[in-house]
Structure formats: structure tokens, C-alpha cells
Design an enzyme around this catalytic site. Structure first.
Site, PDB file in Angstrom:
ATOM      1  N   GLY A 251      33.486 -14.166 -16.664  1.00  0.00           N
ATOM      2  CA  GLY A 251      32.442 -14.439 -15.576  1.00  0.00           C
ATOM      3  C   GLY A 251      32.516 -13.433 -14.748  1.00  0.00           C
ATOM      4  O   GLY A 251      33.552 -12.620 -14.409  1.00  0.00           O
ATOM      5  N   PHE A 255      30.701 -10.106  -6.057  1.00  0.00           N
ATOM      6  CA  PHE A 255      31.708  -9.173  -5.731  1.00  0.00           C
ATOM      7  C   PHE A 255      33.185  -9.571  -6.472  1.00  0.00           C
ATOM      8  O   PHE A 255      34.156  -8.987  -5.828  1.00  0.00           O
ATOM      9  CB  PHE A 255      32.000  -8.980  -4.255  1.00  0.00           C
ATOM     10  N   LYS A 273      41.036 -14.240 -11.112  1.00  0.00           N
ATOM     11  CA  LYS A 273      39.654 -13.875 -10.182  1.00  0.00           C
ATOM     12  C   LYS A 273      40.014 -12.751  -9.346  1.00  0.00           C
ATOM     13  O   LYS A 273      40.748 -12.812  -8.513  1.00  0.00           O
ATOM     14  CB  LYS A 273      39.188 -15.234  -9.250  1.00  0.00           C
ATOM     15  N   TYR A 326      42.802 -21.844 -16.336  1.00  0.00           N
ATOM     16  CA  TYR A 326      41.696 -21.720 -17.138  1.00  0.00           C
ATOM     17  C   TYR A 326      41.034 -22.769 -17.808  1.00  0.00           C
ATOM     18  O   TYR A 326      41.754 -23.849 -18.560  1.00  0.00           O
ATOM     19  CB  TYR A 326      42.183 -20.768 -18.532  1.00  0.00           C
ATOM     20  N   ASP A 370      29.723 -25.914  -1.214  1.00  0.00           N
ATOM     21  CA  ASP A 370      28.913 -25.280  -2.360  1.00  0.00           C
ATOM     22  C   ASP A 370      28.964 -26.111  -3.547  1.00  0.00           C
ATOM     23  O   ASP A 370      29.174 -25.575  -4.663  1.00  0.00           O
ATOM     24  CB  ASP A 370      29.795 -23.779  -2.493  1.00  0.00           C
ATOM     25  N   PRO A 373      26.270 -27.088 -10.401  1.00  0.00           N
ATOM     26  CA  PRO A 373      26.942 -26.833 -11.622  1.00  0.00           C
ATOM     27  C   PRO A 373      27.597 -25.623 -11.839  1.00  0.00           C
ATOM     28  O   PRO A 373      28.668 -25.897 -12.611  1.00  0.00           O
ATOM     29  CB  PRO A 373      25.528 -27.055 -12.520  1.00  0.00           C
ATOM     30  N   GLU A 374      27.443 -24.704 -11.410  1.00  0.00           N
ATOM     31  CA  GLU A 374      28.066 -23.339 -11.713  1.00  0.00           C
ATOM     32  C   GLU A 374      29.453 -23.380 -11.168  1.00  0.00           C
ATOM     33  O   GLU A 374      30.395 -22.719 -11.721  1.00  0.00           O
ATOM     34  CB  GLU A 374      27.584 -22.112 -11.003  1.00  0.00           C
ATOM     35  N   ASN A 375      29.892 -24.206 -10.191  1.00  0.00           N
ATOM     36  CA  ASN A 375      31.175 -24.470  -9.585  1.00  0.00           C
ATOM     37  C   ASN A 375      32.131 -25.544 -10.218  1.00  0.00           C
ATOM     38  O   ASN A 375      33.171 -25.860  -9.793  1.00  0.00           O
ATOM     39  CB  ASN A 375      31.265 -24.585  -8.152  1.00  0.00           C
TER      40      ASN A 375
END
Length: 628
Positions: A251, A255, A273, A326, A370, A373-375
Site C-alpha cells: 500500500g 507520504f 507503515k 497484517y 476519518d 472504506p479505505e481505512n
């Protein structure tokens, strides 16, 4: 104060005429193998009128008819008006042998010819053995199958363990062995305390990940040989990049980069990350990174109900590194994109887990801000984990206000634009947007231009497709009320939301205990790892160079940043009773509250069974599975 907006990615949601021959006897539709039909006709010298007949049924009936016709055949040769057929001499001994066996059996019992039918001898050709099978078979007619095929194969799993370059140890295990038991037995056989795990000799990531998880079946590897090599523990005073084996980039953010790696401390697969320190310093984001680190540690030690857990936090010369869980199922965004939209039953499962995650964070005085769906990640068991706390705000009770302008445009609450501050209620508005996207495939006020999105969410009311039920429409409307004080959840938080009629007959304790079967469970033998592109390869090479240097650096944080959960032995990961009580204190079960005696007893048993040790996950063994 600087404003930052994270913009989510755009969501794009004749047949031919059959062949016919004038000669019906040699038509390819009647006889798939023309040579065989010709061979039969010439082997039994027949009269001209027989050649015009169609198929007379089984081969036995045809032989009988031929025998009767032979009595009336003259000894003279067949007349010239019969067309001579050329017989292919190869590959027909199997066919003629079968027919001859039938004739031999009949001649041995002339008295019973009228009363008994011919019984095919062993190996003779019948309708079960088609002509094509006889020709194509490599075994001669009448020869029995090899006795080795009748033996029952042993159901075992073979392991070739490569200890050194020339040393290989072979082991066999029963088919019902689980992954963790297999690894434990291998460690005992090798008898080396420095071995923490095993990996495949050919770097099979799917197999390596499967072997790193507990209580999984190995039946798919029965009668197969697995080649493994040991992983040696690298004991270090402080965790750094050399503590991990980097595998693949999974992913990328604005930044930051997320890499799948394997810990050389305990052998587990983790997501690293990595945040660029140069970007942090240029944009003065040290406080946000420190907040994210503190929130991850706080929620991990408080039980992490459907939220990501952290193992390590450290910095290098060029990177800030968070080592977190993970989740092989990937982002919820990809699941929605693949299926276009979710059914209401599927959406109910996922939104309940997200609601419980938000309620858990609010109980810890954290505003998430925030939701999208991406999180939302899907772990190995199919349950969700809320990730990425970069915009989260700690130390916020129910009445505290924050004034930052942040979030994704499609999910921003109206109070973000009013400069009067926002509270925990901003997350409830985002829950409505998320549920809308679950069941429709797009956010409620979606547009290509973010300015149009802002105008619509301030002035327009949400519209629904006709296929949605009235209950889910009512729930979304109440969550997306523009006045926060009138929004669903303003009085009693998530408990008020879960009492909505769309959630009737839902047992929240079953969800907290993860006893409800998820609609989607990732296939752990088919990890969705993308191919390494040039940018990913350059990034991994940069990490490897920094691993070798391991250069000293000066921290960019004023407070303590380094964290190691394995090294912090004084803190136990446990879920406080008050946390669960705040999540489910007034939710109704079958029109009765949790405070009645029976449910209170079940609640106490749940706490005793699941949160008396250091595990952060509730134990779902021996719990009734609920299916949609």
C-alpha cells in the site's frame, strides 16, 4: 493552525449446420470412428441387404443376427455388386478379440443357445466400453488393473527440513495436524532454541503465512512434500530495520508506504507503515505522528475492539516506522469495488463492527474523524480492523470540541464547515455515509469536483435507490441529520444507534466475541499480493541499503517515541469491564435490557473466558456460530 484535507481516490464504479452424409452407414454422426464400422462389416462377411440396415442395438444382438444370416449364405463368393471394403490392419486385434470371445462362449453351449443370452467374457467389448476407448486405451483388453491402484494411499504430510547446505531431515505427519502443532513438533525435533519459525525453501509467501497462523488445517497438503528451512532469532537490544525481512509493498499513501514483512523476533507476518521523516519535518507533522503512536498503544493495551494493534514503533535516519497487524483481506474499498455493492445483510454485519470500533474509541476519549472504506481492513478471520489514526484526536470527551478542518470530502460532516467546532457526533455522520456506500456502491453526495460535494452536503438531503428497505433508509437519514444535536446518537452514543429497528434481534455480545460468521473470509492460500513494479523495487532496495548502514540519527520528537510491546512486560493487554458496559449497557436483547439477571450472568462469563489473560482477541472457541 494548518488545515489538511485528505482526498479519497475517485470511485468509478452462430452455430454451423451439422454435417450429413448420403451414406447412412458410414456417416460420422452414426460412427465417430469410421474405420471401426468398416472393420466390423468385413470381419463378418455380410449380405448386401445388411449393409443398408441401421444399428441393431447392442453388439450382442448384432452378433446373434449375423449368426442367423450365415446359415443362408451360399458358399460361393459374394457377388461383384457388393462393394469391397478395405480393412485397416492396425489396432483392431482388441476389437476382434472381444467378438471372438463372444462366439467361443456360444459354441461351447450349443444346447442353451435358444434359452440363454450371450454373457460377455471378462475383457470382452460391451456397450460400456466404447470403440473409441478401446482404441485409445494403452491397456490390452482383458488385462486387469494394476494391483498397486487398489492400495489405499497413506494420508500423510511429508516435510523435508533443510538444516544446512547438505543436511536434510525428512519427517511425516498425520493429515489432521494443525499448523501450530506442526511447527511446534518441528522445533522439538530440531532441538534448537534459536529457531523461531520455518519458511519454504522456494519462498512461497502464501505457505509461509499459513504456517505462521495457529489452529489452521493442513489437509490441503496431504500426500505432498513441503521443503522448509528454519528462521533464526535475531536478538537485539532495540528494534530496527534489521529486525524484519521485507517481502512486498502492499500500500501507498501521500507520504507513507506500507510493506509486508516478517519479524525476525517471533516469525510473525506484520505490516510496516513507513512515513518519510523529511515530509514530517517540512510540514511540521510531529504532533500528528506522536498522536497516532500514542493512540495505537493506548487502544492496543485496552483490548483493541475492531481496531488495529501495534507491536513496535521506532524511527530510523529516514523513516518513522509503525509495526501493526497484517490484514490479508485488504481494504473494504476493494471488496465493495469488486462486488459493486453489498446486500443489507452483509452491510449490517460490517457496520455493526465499525460501530463497535467507534464506540470503543469514544469510550477511550478518541475522535476518529476519518471513517471511509479505505481505512477499514479485513483480517485473516474476515472481521474488520479500523486502521490509520493519522487524523484521530485523543483526550476528547463527549462534550469536547475540535476545530481542525480534516477528513475526506465525501465523508465530511456539515459542522466541519461552520467553524464552531465538532465533537464525537462527527463520527456518527460518517457512519451514515459509510452505510450508504455499503449498499449503493458510492458515497451519498459523490461528485468529481469536491466543491460540488461541499455544496450538496450542506444544502441537499440524501436520496436513496428504490431497492433499499424503509428501515435502512430511516437509519441513514437519522445518522446524517445536519444538526448534530438532533443526530442519532447525540443522547446515548452507539447504544442509541444499535437500538434502531434495523438492528432488531442483534446480540451485540456475540459480535464483540466475534462469534458471528463474516460474509467474506479471505483465502489464506491465495494472498492478493500485487506484482513488484519498478517503484516498489527501488523502494525495497533503498530500505535494504539503510538496513546495512544502520546509521545513527537524532530524534525529531520531543517525547519518547520508541515502543516495543514484547519488551514492555509490565503492562497486560486486557479489556476493562467498564469498557464493555459502556458499549452495551442499554442495548435491548429480545425486548429486555442487558441488566436483567440472565444477560448479566452471560456478560460476566464472557469477561472471565476471554479477557483474563494477555490476549487482545476474544476467544471464539465453543461459541455458537451465527449465519446470515
Amino acid at each position: 493552525m494548518q488545515h489538511h484535507i485528505l482526498v479519497s481516490p475517485t470511485r468509478i464504479p452462430l452455430q454451423g449446420k451439422p454435417f450429413s452424409s448420403k451414406n447412412a452407414l458410414i456417416s460420422p454422426q452414426r460412427f465417430p470412428n469410421r474405420k471401426i464400422s468398416q472393420g466390423l462389416i468385413e470381419d463378418f462377411v455380410v449380405k448386401s441387404n445388411y449393409m443398408t440396415k441401421t444399428n441393431n442395438g447392442s453388439l450382442t444382438e448384432r452378433v446373434n443376427s449375423l449368426q442367423k444370416s450365415q446359415k443362408s449364405i451360399s458358399k460361393d463368393r459374394v457377388g461383384s455388386n457388393i462393394k469391397q471394403l478395405r480393412i485397416p490392419t492396425d489396432n483392431f486385434f482388441q476389437l476382434t478379440r472381444g467378438v471372438n470371445l463372444l462366439l467361443t462362449q456360444k459354441n461351447k453351449n450349443p444346447q442353451n443357445q435358444k434359452t440363454q443370452q450371450l454373457k460377455p467374457a471378462l475383457g470382452s467389448m460391451t456397450r460400456r466400453n466404447s470403440m473409441e476407448e478401446l482404441i485409445s486405451s494403452s491397456n490390452y483388453t482383458g488385462i486387469a488393473k494394476s494391483s498397486s491402484q487398489d492400495k489405499i494411499t497413506t494420508q500423510e504430510i511429508s516435510i523435508n527440513l533443510h538444516i544446512g547446505q547438505d543436511q536434510v531431515q525428512n519427517y511425516r505427519f498425520a493429515s489432521n495436524i494443525s499448523t501450530d502443532k506442526l511447527i511446534s513438533m518441528l522445533k522439538l525435533k530440531v532441538n534448537n532454541n534459536e529457531i523461531i519459525a520455518f519458511q519454504s525453501l522456494d519462498d512461497n509467501i502464501q505457505l509461509d503465512y499459513l504456517l505462521s497462523l495457529p489452529n489452521l488445517s493442513m489437509e490441503s497438503f496431504v500426500n505432498k512434500t513441503i521443503r522448509l528451512k528454519p528462521i533464526i532469532n535475531k536478538i537485539q537490544n532495540r528494534i530496527n530495520l534489521n529486525s524484519f525481512q521485507f517481502i512486498s509493498v502492499i500500500g501507498r499513501g501521500g507520504f507513507s508506504t506500507v510493506v509486508l514483512a516478517r519479524s525476525l523476533i517471533n516469525g510473525q507476518f506484520v505490516a510496516l507503515k513507513l512515513i518519510n521523516k523529511q515530509f514530517i519535518q517540512q510540514h511540521q507533522k510531529q504532533d500528528l505522528i506522536q498522536n497516532e503512536r500514542d493512540i495505537l498503544i493506548q487502544t492496543t493495551y485496552r483490548g483493541a475492539i475492531f481496531t488495529n494493534r501495534i507491536e513496535y514503533a521506532f524511527e530510523t535516519k529516514n523513516w518513522i516506522v509503525f509495526c501493526i497487524d497484517y490484514c490479508p483481506g485488504g481494504e473494504m474499498f476493494n471488496l465493495i469495488k469488486k462486488s459493486q455493492k453489498l446486500s443489507e445483510q452483509q452491510a449490517r454485519f460490517y457496520i455493526i463492527e465499525v460501530i463497535l470500533a467507534i464506540g470503543f474509541l469514544h469510550n477511550e476519549q478518541i475522535i476518529y474523524r476519518d471513517i471511509k472504506p479505505e481505512n477499514i481492513l479485513i483480517d485473516s478471520t474476515g472481521h474488520i480492523q479500523l486502521a490509520d489514526f493519522g487524523l484521530a484526536r485523543p483526550n476528547m470527551n463527549k462534550d469536547s470540541c475540535a476545530y481542525s478542518f480534516c477528513g475526506s470530502p465525501e465523508y465530511m460532516a456539515p459542522e466541519m464547515f461552520q467553524n464552531s467546532g465538532h465533537t464525537q457526533l462527527v463520527d456518527y455522520y460518517c457512519l451514515g455515509c459509510l452505510l450508504y456506500e455499503f449498499v449503493t456502491g458510492l458515497p451519498p453526495f459523490y461528485a468529481d469536483d469536491k466543491n460540488i460535494i461541499y455544496k450538496r452536503l450542506l444544502k441537499e438531503q440524501v436520496e436513496f435507490p428504490e431497492y433499499l428497505s424503509s428501515d435502512i433508509k430511516d437509519l441513514i437519514r437519522q445518522l446524517m441529520i445536519k444538526d448534530p444535536s438532533k443526530r442519532l446518537g447525540a443522547k446515548n452514543g452507539i447504544d442509541e444507534i444499535l437500538q434502531h429497528r434495523w438492528f432488531k434481534n442483534i446480540d451485540i455480545i456475540q459480535f464483540i466475541n466475534k462469534s458471528v460468521k463474516p460474509p467474506y473470509i479471505p483465502d489464506l492460500q491465495k494472498l492478493n499480493l500485487k506484482s513488484v513494479n519498478q517503484n516498489d523495487q527501488q523502494f525495497l532496495e533503498q530500505i535494504q541499503r539503510e538496513q546495512k548502514l544502520n546509521a545513527s540519527f537524532q530524534s525529531i520528537f520531543s517525547c519518547q517515541f520508541y515502543f516495543s510491546k514484547s519488551g514492555d512486560k509490565d503492562k497486560n493487554i486486557q479489556l476493562a469491564k467498564s469498557t464493555l458496559e459502556n458499549l452495551v449497557k442499554k442495548t435491548q436483547y429480545n425486548k429486555q435490557g442487558l441488566m436483567n439477571l440472565q444477560l448479566q450472568t452471560n456478560f460476566e462469563n464472557l469477561l472471565k473466558q476471554t479477557f483474563t489473560n494477555n490476549k487482545s482477541k476474544p476467544d471464539s472457541k465453543n461459541k455458537q456460530q451465527l449465519y446470515f
